[in-house]
Design a protein around this motif. Structure first.
Motif, short mmCIF file in Angstrom:
data_model
loop_
_atom_site.label_atom_id
_atom_site.label_comp_id
_atom_site.label_asym_id
_atom_site.label_seq_id
_atom_site.Cartn_x
_atom_site.Cartn_y
_atom_site.Cartn_z
N VAL A 41 0.86 -1.19 0.00
CA VAL A 41 0.00 0.00 0.00
C VAL A 41 0.89 1.23 0.00
O VAL A 41 1.85 1.30 0.75
N LYS A 44 -1.59 7.90 -0.28
CA LYS A 44 -2.29 8.70 -1.30
C LYS A 44 -1.72 10.11 -1.41
O LYS A 44 -1.51 10.62 -2.51
N SER A 59 -11.13 1.90 -6.14
CA SER A 59 -11.37 0.46 -6.04
C SER A 59 -12.78 0.23 -5.50
O SER A 59 -13.29 1.02 -4.72
N LYS A 61 -13.37 -2.09 -3.54
CA LYS A 61 -13.17 -2.72 -2.24
C LYS A 61 -12.86 -1.65 -1.20
O LYS A 61 -12.11 -0.72 -1.46
N SER A 63 -10.97 -0.89 2.27
CA SER A 63 -9.82 -1.48 2.95
C SER A 63 -10.15 -1.86 4.38
O SER A 63 -10.85 -1.14 5.07
N GLU A 72 -11.66 4.55 1.81
CA GLU A 72 -11.65 4.40 0.36
C GLU A 72 -10.27 3.94 -0.09
O GLU A 72 -9.26 4.40 0.39
N SER A 73 -10.28 3.06 -1.05
CA SER A 73 -9.06 2.47 -1.57
C SER A 73 -8.97 2.77 -3.06
O SER A 73 -9.98 2.79 -3.76
N TYR A 74 -7.75 2.99 -3.53
CA TYR A 74 -7.51 3.26 -4.94
C TYR A 74 -6.49 2.25 -5.45
O TYR A 74 -5.77 1.63 -4.69
N ALA A 94 -2.15 -0.89 -4.11
CA ALA A 94 -3.26 -0.19 -3.48
C ALA A 94 -2.74 1.17 -3.00
O ALA A 94 -1.56 1.32 -2.66
N LEU A 96 -3.87 4.29 -0.29
CA LEU A 96 -4.77 4.69 0.80
C LEU A 96 -4.22 5.96 1.44
O LEU A 96 -3.04 6.27 1.32
#
Length: 149
Positions: A41, A44, A59, A61, A63, A72-74, A94, A96
């Protein structure tokens, strides 16, 4: 075998974290080696200093871990991610918001980290951690992933 020096950070006698130097966006950073993290990870806020924000893909999903399951996850594909001589091409990671973790690191270490090296890299490349010699070794690689300096 690829050997990378580890820095062991003593968290005020409350445990230890392993730090390793990585190269992302052609710049050197420190990252935490976390055998309990399932994925690598990146932070961000740090990542957004080097890319267009539109490059981050949200994403589907949420986290888990890091004290929450609603963050929120990217997803981001990095052209080259380097840990020592291990060079991973088109690495999907990922992304975050790790600002709370970085605040803690800056208090103890006076430096932020770009993120966490997780089980995706550690497992795929056969990582071995030797605490006595402070070395992270990767035993599995091929020409696609490994470029001798």
């Amino acid at each position: 075998m690829i050997n990378i020096p580890l820095e062991i950070l003593n968290l005020n006698d409350d445990g230890f974290h392993l730090l390793v130097e990585v190269v992302v966006f052609h710049k050197r950073f420190r990252a935490v080696v976390d055998t309990g993290a399932s994925r690598t990870v990146l932070d961000k806020n740090t990542v957004e200093e080097y890319i267009d924000k539109e490059t981050l893909l949200l994403s589907d999903k949420l986290s888990t871990g890091l004290g929450t399951n609603t963050m929120e996850s990217y997803i981001l594909t990095i052209p080259q991610f380097e840990i020592g001589e291990l060079k991973i091409q088109n690495f999907e990671t990922a992304v975050l918001d790790l600002s709370s973790i970085n605040q803690a690191y800056q208090q103890v270490y006076s430096e932020a980290v770009i993120g966490v090296i997780g089980g995706d890299i550690l497992m795929e490349y056969g990582a071995i951690i030797d605490y006595s010699t402070k070395v992270l070794s990767f035993s599995i690689y091929d020409q696609h992933h490994f470029n001798k300096l």
